[in-house]
Design a protein around this motif. Structure first.
Motif, PDB file in Angstrom:
ATOM      1  N   VAL A  86      -9.983   0.859   2.583  1.00  0.00           N
ATOM      2  CA  VAL A  86      -9.764   1.778   1.891  1.00  0.00           C
ATOM      3  C   VAL A  86     -10.097   1.741   0.590  1.00  0.00           C
ATOM      4  O   VAL A  86     -10.539   1.022  -0.319  1.00  0.00           O
ATOM      5  N   ALA A  87     -10.592   2.849   0.393  1.00  0.00           N
ATOM      6  CA  ALA A  87     -11.543   2.737  -0.861  1.00  0.00           C
ATOM      7  C   ALA A  87     -11.382   2.937  -2.253  1.00  0.00           C
ATOM      8  O   ALA A  87     -11.692   2.015  -3.263  1.00  0.00           O
ATOM      9  N   SER A  88      -9.895   3.167  -2.489  1.00  0.00           N
ATOM     10  CA  SER A  88      -9.023   2.727  -4.095  1.00  0.00           C
ATOM     11  C   SER A  88      -8.424   1.859  -3.374  1.00  0.00           C
ATOM     12  O   SER A  88      -6.851   1.819  -2.649  1.00  0.00           O
ATOM     13  N   PRO A  89      -8.105   0.609  -3.970  1.00  0.00           N
ATOM     14  CA  PRO A  89      -7.677  -0.368  -3.665  1.00  0.00           C
ATOM     15  C   PRO A  89      -5.901   0.166  -4.470  1.00  0.00           C
ATOM     16  O   PRO A  89      -6.520   0.264  -5.348  1.00  0.00           O
ATOM     17  N   THR A  90      -5.308  -0.933  -3.778  1.00  0.00           N
ATOM     18  CA  THR A  90      -3.849  -0.420  -4.331  1.00  0.00           C
ATOM     19  C   THR A  90      -3.281  -2.133  -5.273  1.00  0.00           C
ATOM     20  O   THR A  90      -3.918  -3.060  -4.861  1.00  0.00           O
ATOM     21  N   ALA A  91      -3.340  -1.911  -6.142  1.00  0.00           N
ATOM     22  CA  ALA A  91      -2.139  -3.150  -7.140  1.00  0.00           C
ATOM     23  C   ALA A  91      -1.364  -3.844  -6.287  1.00  0.00           C
ATOM     24  O   ALA A  91      -0.546  -3.089  -5.708  1.00  0.00           O
ATOM     25  N   VAL A 151     -13.093  -6.905  18.068  1.00  0.00           N
ATOM     26  CA  VAL A 151     -12.165  -7.146  16.404  1.00  0.00           C
ATOM     27  C   VAL A 151     -12.687  -9.037  16.162  1.00  0.00           C
ATOM     28  O   VAL A 151     -12.916  -9.784  16.313  1.00  0.00           O
ATOM     29  N   GLN A 152     -13.223  -8.293  14.632  1.00  0.00           N
ATOM     30  CA  GLN A 152     -14.116  -9.973  14.558  1.00  0.00           C
ATOM     31  C   GLN A 152     -13.033 -10.215  13.090  1.00  0.00           C
ATOM     32  O   GLN A 152     -12.991 -11.385  12.740  1.00  0.00           O
ATOM     33  N   MET A 153     -12.551  -9.299  12.180  1.00  0.00           N
ATOM     34  CA  MET A 153     -11.573  -9.702  11.551  1.00  0.00           C
ATOM     35  C   MET A 153     -10.527  -8.441  10.996  1.00  0.00           C
ATOM     36  O   MET A 153     -10.883  -7.394  11.243  1.00  0.00           O
ATOM     37  N   PRO A 154      -9.499  -9.262  11.667  1.00  0.00           N
ATOM     38  CA  PRO A 154      -7.904  -7.694  12.630  1.00  0.00           C
ATOM     39  C   PRO A 154      -8.167  -6.806  10.622  1.00  0.00           C
ATOM     40  O   PRO A 154      -8.510  -7.704   9.510  1.00  0.00           O
ATOM     41  N   LEU A 155      -7.516  -5.892  10.576  1.00  0.00           N
ATOM     42  CA  LEU A 155      -7.585  -5.003   8.889  1.00  0.00           C
ATOM     43  C   LEU A 155      -6.202  -5.593   9.027  1.00  0.00           C
ATOM     44  O   LEU A 155      -4.868  -5.863   9.195  1.00  0.00           O
ATOM     45  N   ALA A 156      -5.907  -5.788   7.864  1.00  0.00           N
ATOM     46  CA  ALA A 156      -4.887  -7.068   6.686  1.00  0.00           C
ATOM     47  C   ALA A 156      -5.523  -6.034   5.158  1.00  0.00           C
ATOM     48  O   ALA A 156      -6.548  -5.688   4.812  1.00  0.00           O
ATOM     49  N   LYS A 157      -4.905  -6.491   4.520  1.00  0.00           N
ATOM     50  CA  LYS A 157      -4.697  -6.559   3.184  1.00  0.00           C
ATOM     51  C   LYS A 157      -5.296  -7.249   2.071  1.00  0.00           C
ATOM     52  O   LYS A 157      -5.637  -8.474   3.421  1.00  0.00           O
ATOM     53  N   ALA A 158      -6.149  -6.865   1.417  1.00  0.00           N
ATOM     54  CA  ALA A 158      -7.461  -8.063   0.985  1.00  0.00           C
ATOM     55  C   ALA A 158      -7.015  -7.791  -0.529  1.00  0.00           C
ATOM     56  O   ALA A 158      -6.386  -6.712  -1.095  1.00  0.00           O
ATOM     57  N   PHE A 159      -7.748  -8.862  -1.686  1.00  0.00           N
ATOM     58  CA  PHE A 159      -7.557  -9.170  -2.749  1.00  0.00           C
ATOM     59  C   PHE A 159      -8.055  -8.021  -2.971  1.00  0.00           C
ATOM     60  O   PHE A 159      -8.216  -7.317  -4.063  1.00  0.00           O
ATOM     61  N   TRP A 160      -8.908  -6.822  -2.570  1.00  0.00           N
ATOM     62  CA  TRP A 160     -10.190  -6.223  -3.382  1.00  0.00           C
ATOM     63  C   TRP A 160      -9.404  -4.603  -3.180  1.00  0.00           C
ATOM     64  O   TRP A 160      -9.671  -3.272  -3.034  1.00  0.00           O
TER      65      TRP A 160
END
Length: 139
Positions: free
Chosen positions: A134-139, A106-115
């Motif tokens: 995730v293709a469809s970002p959530t607000a 793992v280089q960068m753990p799976l986490a929320k991002a601004f995009w």
């Protein structure tokens, strides 16, 4: 014009494609071994006739190719690019990331991002760098 990606797995193409079939649902389009070449001169090129001369496989809508090449290396050296894998939702992103991480790093753990709701980076067991989003970002 079309640009296509050919991945050289250093003698491990068949194992890599099997891994992507199990981890990501890849579909094998064609897999030709050196010994199966219709050209007798090509059959003699590889020191291991059972290695993959040419393979084509699809992950989602993307077609990738693979080859063991003429020389069998112990470890491929993928540098300067990352494959981006867009999941439909968080659950699929977690599934893909977990599968790609198995035996990888793992280089960068799976986490929320601004995009997007989830994004992460991993180098799989074959040395291939992936970004899962995730293709469809959530607000």
């Amino acid at each position: 014009m079309q640009v296509e990606t050919i991945l050289a797995f250093g003698g491990h193409s068949e194992a890599a494609i099997q891994f992507y079939t199990e981890a990501l649902g890849a579909e094998v389009i064609v897999m030709m071994r050196w010994k199966d070449s219709p050209d007798p001169a090509l059959r003699a090129v590889s020191s291991d006739p059972d290695k993959i001369m040419h393979a084509s496989f699809r992950i989602g809508n993307t077609t990738l190719m693979a080859s063991d090449g003429v020389e069998t290396l112990s470890q491929p050296d993928f540098k300067g690019f990352t494959l981006n894998l867009e999941a439909r939702d968080d659950a699929e992103a977690e599934q893909f990331f977990s599968a790609l991480s198995n035996g990888g790093k793992v280089q960068m753990p799976l986490a929320k991002a601004f995009w997007t709701s989830l994004s992460g980076m991993v180098v799989d067991r074959f040395g291939l760098s992936w970004m899962v989003n995730v293709a469809s970002p959530t607000a």
